[in-house]
Design a protein around this motif. Structure first.
Motif, PDB file in Angstrom:
ATOM      1  N   PHE A 105       0.823  -0.921   0.157  1.00 42.05           N
ATOM      2  CA  PHE A 105       0.441   0.081   0.233  1.00 42.05           C
ATOM      3  C   PHE A 105       0.971   1.110  -0.186  1.00 42.05           C
ATOM      4  O   PHE A 105       2.063   1.486   0.504  1.00 42.05           O
ATOM      5  CB  PHE A 105      -1.303   0.625   1.278  1.00 42.05           C
ATOM      6  N   ARG A 106       0.358   2.512  -0.342  1.00 45.38           N
ATOM      7  CA  ARG A 106       1.308   3.376   0.069  1.00 45.38           C
ATOM      8  C   ARG A 106       1.330   4.295   0.750  1.00 45.38           C
ATOM      9  O   ARG A 106       0.266   4.854   1.371  1.00 45.38           O
ATOM     10  CB  ARG A 106       0.185   4.752  -1.211  1.00 45.38           C
ATOM     11  N   LEU A 107       2.717   4.243   1.299  1.00 42.45           N
ATOM     12  CA  LEU A 107       2.948   4.540   2.655  1.00 42.45           C
ATOM     13  C   LEU A 107       2.587   5.802   3.235  1.00 42.45           C
ATOM     14  O   LEU A 107       2.759   6.364   4.217  1.00 42.45           O
ATOM     15  CB  LEU A 107       4.147   4.344   2.806  1.00 42.45           C
ATOM     16  N   SER A 108       3.111   6.941   1.647  1.00 43.25           N
ATOM     17  CA  SER A 108       2.774   8.474   2.503  1.00 43.25           C
ATOM     18  C   SER A 108       2.148   8.885   1.004  1.00 43.25           C
ATOM     19  O   SER A 108       1.684   8.402   0.085  1.00 43.25           O
ATOM     20  CB  SER A 108       4.554   9.195   2.668  1.00 43.25           C
ATOM     21  N   GLY A 109       1.739  10.256   1.788  1.00 44.79           N
ATOM     22  CA  GLY A 109       1.439  11.173  -0.278  1.00 44.79           C
ATOM     23  C   GLY A 109       2.572  11.043  -0.857  1.00 44.79           C
ATOM     24  O   GLY A 109       1.867  11.527  -2.786  1.00 44.79           O
ATOM     25  N   GLU A 110       3.833  11.015  -1.303  1.00 47.27           N
ATOM     26  CA  GLU A 110       4.902  11.383  -2.043  1.00 47.27           C
ATOM     27  C   GLU A 110       4.958  10.364  -2.703  1.00 47.27           C
ATOM     28  O   GLU A 110       4.756   8.970  -2.336  1.00 47.27           O
ATOM     29  CB  GLU A 110       6.267  11.564  -1.044  1.00 47.27           C
ATOM     30  N   ARG A 111       4.813  10.071  -4.350  1.00 48.45           N
ATOM     31  CA  ARG A 111       5.385   9.547  -4.652  1.00 48.45           C
ATOM     32  C   ARG A 111       6.555   8.994  -4.688  1.00 48.45           C
ATOM     33  O   ARG A 111       7.930   8.955  -4.388  1.00 48.45           O
ATOM     34  CB  ARG A 111       4.858   9.583  -6.575  1.00 48.45           C
ATOM     35  N   GLN A 112       5.901   7.465  -4.896  1.00 54.67           N
ATOM     36  CA  GLN A 112       7.887   6.766  -4.436  1.00 54.67           C
ATOM     37  C   GLN A 112       8.061   6.026  -6.141  1.00 54.67           C
ATOM     38  O   GLN A 112       7.180   5.551  -6.942  1.00 54.67           O
ATOM     39  CB  GLN A 112       7.385   4.814  -3.810  1.00 54.67           C
ATOM     40  N   MET A 113       9.649   6.508  -6.462  1.00 50.20           N
ATOM     41  CA  MET A 113       9.930   6.513  -7.573  1.00 50.20           C
ATOM     42  C   MET A 113      10.323   4.822  -8.308  1.00 50.20           C
ATOM     43  O   MET A 113      10.439   4.503  -9.773  1.00 50.20           O
ATOM     44  CB  MET A 113      11.416   6.946  -8.083  1.00 50.20           C
ATOM     45  N   SER A 114      10.273   4.029  -7.319  1.00 50.60           N
ATOM     46  CA  SER A 114      11.739   2.409  -7.725  1.00 50.60           C
ATOM     47  C   SER A 114      10.230   2.042  -7.559  1.00 50.60           C
ATOM     48  O   SER A 114       9.396   1.819  -6.426  1.00 50.60           O
ATOM     49  CB  SER A 114      13.089   2.601  -7.264  1.00 50.60           C
ATOM     50  N   GLY A 115      10.427   0.930  -8.282  1.00 49.37           N
ATOM     51  CA  GLY A 115       9.588  -0.459  -8.109  1.00 49.37           C
ATOM     52  C   GLY A 115      10.106  -1.567  -9.137  1.00 49.37           C
ATOM     53  O   GLY A 115      10.379  -0.661 -10.253  1.00 49.37           O
ATOM     54  N   HIS A 116       8.462  -1.592  -9.903  1.00 47.32           N
ATOM     55  CA  HIS A 116       9.169  -2.735 -10.885  1.00 47.32           C
ATOM     56  C   HIS A 116       8.121  -2.031 -12.263  1.00 47.32           C
ATOM     57  O   HIS A 116       7.554  -0.731 -12.303  1.00 47.32           O
ATOM     58  CB  HIS A 116       7.681  -3.903 -10.933  1.00 47.32           C
TER      59      HIS A 116
END
Lengths: 204, 848
Positions: B265-276
């Motif tokens: 789930f989204r931990l914060s409002g900031e977009r997480q850029m790393s991932g698949h």
């Protein structure tokens, strides 16, 4: 070189130069005496430590492996590294926008957001600096230097966030980081690897 | 409890489910940016996440637990799930509270994620990662509420965080801390937590920190907030996650949805850029691709969407229009929208900022396919550099002192390497990322840099650098491209790239829309070719000063200092021959386009010896003393030098006419020659120069049997020339405003002195808004030009009028040129695309 005997004033000047990496301007009398001792190199208007000078400061600052405070310092250092990553990411965003273009500081919303996020980082490093200073009194000056850079930034000069040629927030932070590495005797490479693990959440 | 047993949503008037705001007549003033984003998405029939907006007028009342309870009830109805319940896949349903303002604003409070948590509701089966994420997210929210709603000191909260790394162990001391130092215990009921969260957000928005952010953006101090309440499912199931997708490839600018996603789930409002990468997204990217294309067309902007996916498919939870896309994206999008029939060519031209185009033409290594790659890392600081390899800071400083360009190559950099970094033209490191201290420093110094080129092996003893099969010694040449992150063996040519297909199309539309002609300032064949490639329609200024320097300096000195007529004549003949070569190369590049050649303009002192060692005899020493000037820039310069040394201009035009004959006879080109006399302030100066030129023209014509057509014109660089433009126009077939000198003489500014000493003060005190040397002064200098234009045309209606200073490439100055009716601007070759676009903008501005 560790058998060199230096006065308190010379030691302070040498530590400051090694942590900062360089100084510009004419050598002071103390710096000149260090140059005469082969610990500082004077290249025109630039002063830089010689390898011997760097080694001397390494020996001076490095905490013995069995020092009782080492464990506490390392624990705090582990908390410092993820914040260190945040600060570098923030400085990067200050210089380069997410789409890869150079931040020309004409987008007030973008800059204000970065400045706002810097407060989170500053809030996070405050308690850490307090811990470090309890064990390493020489770290005491960083809080004031960081605050001074923030104040100058808020006075309207953008350079005080990340310019390398003045004691900007990033410059002071880099000195702080360097002094920590010299104190715990960790190389840049080890430091980067540890930070990576901590940020990925894999390290304890 | 199954979703179907829930009653229909209770639609409270003060709470607006996502997608229901516009139909109630609400807009950004009450829904704020996030509410409007979700309205936009829902309005297009796209699936959006379950959530509601607490509009601006209702926010103050939302600190009451009763209101929070009503919102939670409504949200449970919208989501079809109970807060604190467990989903079919074992996830936990909790709440996310976020805030937005009526306009994009920095300084907003962070999202509060995982509100409504009680230890008793955590499902047994929730995995370790989800538990850890839940603990981290909850702690952030709880600490924020404690600080801003309960007044617990932030330092105490920070210490707690350090002292108790384990979140579970932190709970009890946290509860005690709130009781002892807070205004109330930390709320345990869900609705109380939500209400306290709202209070904390409002307090934070009213804090000095947020006030500073608003002030920095020139936003009103009393800008209000809306709140948004959504469900969040705490999960680590493989089929559930979140991510983002951007419509454009930032490197190429093309439409190419890209982004990433993560499980959980989204931990914060900031977009997480790393991932698949998105191509591995469960369910594929077709839907996202369609959504992004649709949104680009509707909003006429590059788009990023945030999404969540689960067993029921994909829902959109955020929408961002890229307010300031980079130049590649901006030009590509503008052209694509025209091709899709959504906008017209004029819209595309109008939507592209001319200055932005410069970004597309930054110098980079010229790749031929034969270059040898040394190593690849992360492009950490854009720009290209070529230099000699230095393996430590000290060596870099020494090499730079010896005048050699240096690329500093290191495993990693420390503050001790600063001197070397300053001395280097570029930096290459084996370790560290694009956000390393070294990268931050390199960018701060404007040095191109590559970091993390992990294949590099440095040998400090042998002073070598190895990478793969290559072994280079310190001092060897390498080239780096800080944009792409590639380092090359050897010296690569650095040049400006040619325009991309999108930019070429866009500039073509700009050409159709502009009235002003675009010429280039070019002094040699290479610059002239580059200018033509960039779309220049001619040369507006060919300076000839450089043709008198280097190995030709002795000839010029012989002319100026000589007392021997024979020697002077020989020197002039040598100069004419040398210039014939120079001009031939330039004319060849220009085909049949006009070429304006400015005869010698430099002040005499630039050609005189600066030390006694360079003097040949006592006569020269006496002459030198005699020729000393107090203010050379206003002394023997331009046409004045030619009046004293009558052989100079004839020698120049002889070279020019001969070169023209050469290229015409070789059938290589037939350019239109325009000869321009500099620094004229007395019309008869022009007449005398014209007489000399005509004589040489006839001599060359009769010798070669070819008629050599040329036109004659003058620069307008002095206020007197501007005020006497009618008299000049009796003789001149064109006038070109030299706005650098005209600005100096109109203001009475010495450019170097004023820019160095006064400009900062002028700008600071608000007396000037820009340097008048960078941006043409429309009120003073522009007014003089306007007078000159009217006077010149009153005598010769078809006179050609242009500008050839640096202002010719500046968009604001081009606006002035359009307004006062010049025929063309002349800019440096690299600024030609900017000028083409700016001229179209200026025309549209005047027309409207």
């Amino acid at each position: 070189m560790s058998d060199v005997t230096l006065t308190e004033e010379q030691r302070e000047a040498l530590v400051s130069l090694v942590v900062r990496g360089m100084a510009r301007g004419e050598a002071t009398a103390v710096q000149q005496s260090l140059a005469d001792a082969g610990l500082i190199l004077v290249k025109g208007p630039v002063l830089m430590p010689t390898p011997a000078g760097t080694e001397f400061v390494g020996g001076l600052l490095r905490l013995p492996d069995d020092a009782p405070e080492r464990e506490r310092i390392m624990a705090t250092f582990h908390r410092f590294l993820p914040v260190n990553r945040q600060l570098r990411d923030l400085c990067t965003a200050w210089q380069v926008r997410p789409d890869g273009s150079v931040n020309d500081h004409s987008d007030e919303n973008y800059d204000a957001d970065i400045r706002d996020r810097l407060d989170d980082i500053d809030d996070a490093v405050g308690p850490l600096l307090k811990r470090f200073t309890e064990d390493i009194p020489a770290m005491g000056g960083y809080r004031a230097r960081l605050t001074e850079a923030l104040e100058k930034l808020d006075d309207g000069d953008d350079a005080w966030l990340a310019s390398p040629l003045i004691d900007s927030y990033h410059t002071v932070w880099m000195h702080l980081h360097q002094q920590l590495l010299l104190t715990i005797g960790m190389s840049r490479k080890e430091d980067e690897e540890l930070e990576e693990r901590l940020v990925a959440g894999a390290a304890e | 409890m199954s979703p179907s047993s829930w009653a229909p949503p209770i639609d409270d008037v003060g709470l607006v489910p996502f997608g229901k705001g516009f139909e109630r007549g609400l807009d950004s003033r009450s829904l704020c940016t996030r509410g409007v984003q979700l309205e936009t998405l829902a309005g297009l029939g796209l699936p959006v996440g379950a959530g509601l907006t607490i509009p601006v007028p209702n926010v103050p009342g939302f600190t009451s637990p009763d209101r929070a309870k009503a919102a939670m009830n409504l949200l449970e109805g919208i989501a079809g799930r109970a807060i604190s319940s467990t989903t079919e896949s074992g996830g936990l349903v909790l709440l996310r509270l976020s805030a937005s303002a009526p306009v994009e604003a920095a300084g907003l409070p962070p999202d509060l994620v995982c509100l409504g948590l009680k230890r008793s509701v955590i499902p047994e089966g929730l995995g370790a990662q989800a538990r850890a994420d839940l603990a981290a997210a909850w702690w952030k929210s709880a600490a924020f509420i404690a600080e801003h709603a309960l007044g617990v000191p932030s330092d105490e909260l920070g210490s707690l965080d350090i002292d108790y790394p384990d979140a579970l162990e932190r709970l009890e001391p946290f509860r005690r801390l709130c009781e002892e130092q807070g205004s109330a215990p930390f709320p345990t009921k869900r609705s109380q937590q939500v209400a306290a969260g709202a209070k904390a957000m409002i307090e934070r928005w009213n804090s000095p920190r947020a006030a500073r952010a608003r002030k920095k953006q020139n936003l009103p101090a009393d800008l209000p907030l809306a709140l948004h309440l959504e469900t969040v499912v705490v999960t680590e199931h493989d089929d559930e996650g979140h991510g983002y997708a951007t419509s454009r490839n930032m490197e190429t600018g093309g439409f190419e949805p890209n982004g990433s996603f993560r499980h959980g789930f989204r931990l914060s409002g900031e977009r997480q850029m790393s991932g698949h990468p998105l191509d591995r997204l469960p369910g594929g990217v077709e839907m996202l691709t369609g959504v992004l294309a649709e949104l680009e067309g509707r909003l006429r902007s590059a788009i990023t969407v945030d999404f969540e996916y689960g067993p029921d498919g994909l829902v959109l939870v955020g929408l961002e229009e890229l307010r300031r896309p980079n130049a590649r994206v901006a030009t590509s999008l503008a052209v694509d929208l025209v091709i899709r029939g959504i906008t017209g060519e004029a819209d595309a031209v109008a939507s592209t900022d001319p200055v932005h185009v410069v970004e597309l033409l930054h110098p980079q290594p010229k790749l031929t396919g034969n270059e040898v790659t040394l190593a690849t890392g992360l492009g950490a600081s854009p720009g290209a550099a070529v230099g000699h390899l230095a393996l430590d800071s000290e060596t870099a400083v020494e090499m730079a002192e010896a005048g050699r360009p240096v690329i500093l190559v290191m495993s990693e950099t420390t503050p001790g390497d600063l001197p070397g970094m300053m001395a280097a033209a570029g930096i290459l490191t084996a370790n560290g990322g694009s956000a390393s201290h070294a990268a931050v420093v390199a960018r701060g110094m404007g040095r191109p840099a590559i970091c993390g080129a992990t294949s590099l092996r440095l040998d400090a003893e042998a002073r070598t650098l190895a990478s793969g099969e290559h072994v280079l010694a310190e001092g060897d040449l390498i080239s780096i491209d800080g944009a792409t992150g590639v380092a090359y063996v050897g010296e690569l040519a650095i040049e400006r790239p040619s325009a991309s297909p999108s930019l070429t199309t866009l500039l073509g539309w700009a050409d159709d829309a502009r009235r002003l002609g675009i010429r280039a300032n070019a002094d040699n064949g290479a610059d002239a070719s580059a200018a033509v490639d960039n779309g220049a329609e001619g040369i507006g200024l060919c300076r000839t000063e450089h043709m008198f320097l280097g190995d030709r300096l002795p000839f010029v000195r012989a002319v100026i200092l000589s007392h021997d007529g024979d020697a002077e004549e020989k020197a002039l003949a040598a100069l004419a021959d040398a210039q014939r070569e120079d001009f031939r190369e330039l004319l060849r590049a220009m085909g049949d386009k006009p070429v304006t050649v400015r005869l010698l303009d430099a002040p005499m002192h630039e050609f005189l010896p600066s030390s006694a060692d360079e003097l040949q005899d006592e006569h020269q020493a006496r002459m030198l003393e005699h020729l000393h000037e107090e203010n050379p820039m206003l002394g023997v310069r331009g046409v004045r030098l030619a009046l004293i040394h009558e052989g100079l201009y004839p020698a120049q035009v002889e070279g020019l006419f001969n070169a023209w004959v050469d290229v015409v006879q070789a059938d290589e080109a037939r350019p239109q020659l325009e000869i321009m006399i500099p620094l004229v302030s007395i019309p008869d100066e022009l007449v005398m120069a014209l007489r000399l030129i005509r004589r040489v023209n006839q001599e060359v014509a009769s010798r070669t049997g070819l008629v050599i057509p040329f036109s004659i014109g003058t620069m307008v660089e002095t206020p007197r020339a501007a005020l006497m433009a009618d008299r000049l126009a009796q003789w001149a077939e064109f006038l070109s405003f030299g706005t650098n000198d005209l600005t100096q003489l109109t203001y009475g500014f010495s450019r170097d002195d004023v820019e160095r000493r006064m400009l900062g003060t002028y700008l600071e005190k608000g007396l000037l808004t820009a340097s008048p040397f960078a941006e043409l002064d429309p009120d003073g200098v522009g007014a003089l030009m306007e007078v000159a234009v009217a006077k010149a045309r009153s005598v010769r209606p078809d006179i050609k009028l242009g500008i050839c200073g640096e202002h010719g490439g500046d968009p604001r100055s081009i606006e002035v040129c359009e307004r006062i009716g010049l025929d063309y601007v002349s800019a440096s070759p690299s600024r030609i695309p900017v000028a083409r676009l700016a001229a179209a903008h200026a025309r549209a501005g005047v027309a409207s």
